[in-house]
Design a protein around this motif. Structure first.
Motif, PDB file in Angstrom:
ATOM      1  N   SER A  78      17.377  -1.699 -56.746  1.00 43.55           N
ATOM      2  CA  SER A  78      16.016  -2.196 -56.544  1.00 43.55           C
ATOM      3  C   SER A  78      15.934  -3.657 -56.965  1.00 43.55           C
ATOM      4  O   SER A  78      16.660  -4.098 -57.859  1.00 43.55           O
ATOM      5  CB  SER A  78      15.045  -1.368 -57.393  1.00 43.55           C
ATOM      6  OG  SER A  78      13.770  -1.958 -57.408  1.00 43.55           O
ATOM      7  N   ASP A  79      15.037  -4.400 -56.335  1.00 41.42           N
ATOM      8  CA  ASP A  79      14.800  -5.773 -56.761  1.00 41.42           C
ATOM      9  C   ASP A  79      13.531  -5.858 -57.611  1.00 41.42           C
ATOM     10  O   ASP A  79      13.000  -6.929 -57.854  1.00 41.42           O
ATOM     11  CB  ASP A  79      14.745  -6.732 -55.566  1.00 41.42           C
ATOM     12  CG  ASP A  79      13.575  -6.460 -54.644  1.00 41.42           C
ATOM     13  OD1 ASP A  79      13.031  -5.337 -54.671  1.00 41.42           O
ATOM     14  OD2 ASP A  79      13.197  -7.373 -53.887  1.00 41.42           O
ATOM     15  N   GLY A 115      20.126  -6.267 -57.136  1.00 36.49           N
ATOM     16  CA  GLY A 115      18.909  -6.046 -56.355  1.00 36.49           C
ATOM     17  C   GLY A 115      18.584  -7.217 -55.443  1.00 36.49           C
ATOM     18  O   GLY A 115      18.079  -7.037 -54.337  1.00 36.49           O
ATOM     19  N   LYS A 119      18.511  -6.809 -51.357  1.00 31.21           N
ATOM     20  CA  LYS A 119      17.223  -7.125 -50.726  1.00 31.21           C
ATOM     21  C   LYS A 119      17.406  -7.731 -49.328  1.00 31.21           C
ATOM     22  O   LYS A 119      16.571  -7.550 -48.454  1.00 31.21           O
ATOM     23  CB  LYS A 119      16.453  -8.087 -51.641  1.00 31.21           C
ATOM     24  CG  LYS A 119      15.117  -8.525 -51.146  1.00 31.21           C
ATOM     25  CD  LYS A 119      14.415  -9.269 -52.263  1.00 31.21           C
ATOM     26  CE  LYS A 119      14.101 -10.681 -51.864  1.00 31.21           C
ATOM     27  NZ  LYS A 119      13.312 -11.380 -52.887  1.00 31.21           N
ATOM     28  N   TYR A 120      18.496  -8.450 -49.116  1.00 32.40           N
ATOM     29  CA  TYR A 120      18.724  -9.159 -47.858  1.00 32.40           C
ATOM     30  C   TYR A 120      19.576  -8.375 -46.860  1.00 32.40           C
ATOM     31  O   TYR A 120      19.898  -8.876 -45.796  1.00 32.40           O
ATOM     32  CB  TYR A 120      19.338 -10.527 -48.128  1.00 32.40           C
ATOM     33  CG  TYR A 120      18.366 -11.405 -48.870  1.00 32.40           C
ATOM     34  CD1 TYR A 120      17.305 -12.005 -48.222  1.00 32.40           C
ATOM     35  CD2 TYR A 120      18.505 -11.628 -50.240  1.00 32.40           C
ATOM     36  CE1 TYR A 120      16.390 -12.791 -48.903  1.00 32.40           C
ATOM     37  CE2 TYR A 120      17.598 -12.405 -50.927  1.00 32.40           C
ATOM     38  CZ  TYR A 120      16.543 -12.987 -50.254  1.00 32.40           C
ATOM     39  OH  TYR A 120      15.640 -13.747 -50.936  1.00 32.40           O
TER      40      TYR A 120
END
Length: 126
Positions: A78-79, A115, A119-120
């Motif tokens: 998770s970010d 994270g 995300k990307y």
């Protein structure tokens, strides 16, 4: 600018002192690091800080994940901002945390560096 070392597990005393001198290290970050005890570089036990915490990641244009703790070697992360750990930490929890590089997500915000990487990437990648 480029922020490197986001796959490292520790931060030298000199690095942390440099960030403090340049007013880039926030007191909040101290809640996330301890002197390395379990997964230290050779000769770094009780000397280097762990986990690695990058205090400038939230301002970076390029994130460079050099170091042995690459985000591609772990499952999707998770970010979301992390909460400071409750203290005292058990040895098992401290050892686990030493292998999770942390990145700033603001002046009083810290998150797992992995994270940011995940995300990307598309959900199908992990």
């Amino acid at each position: 600018f480029n922020v490197r070392g986001l796959g490292r597990n520790d931060l030298s005393r000199e690095e942390k002192d440099f960030y403090k001198k340049k007013k880039k290290w926030q007191p909040y970050f101290d809640k996330f690091v301890n002197l390395c005890k379990f997964h230290c570089c050779p000769g770094c036990q009780d000397w280097a800080w762990s986990p690695h915490l990058s205090p400038l990641a939230h301002k970076a244009v390029i994130l460079h994940f050099n170091g042995r703790l690459k985000p591609s070697k772990v499952s999707r992360r998770s970010d979301a901002p992390a909460k400071p750990p409750e203290t005292p930490l058990s040895d098992a929890e401290r050892a686990r945390r030493e292998e999770v590089p942390m990145c700033s997500c603001g002046e009083n915000c810290v998150q797992e560096c992995a994270g940011l990487w995940w995300k990307y990437l598309p959900k199908s990648a992990g």
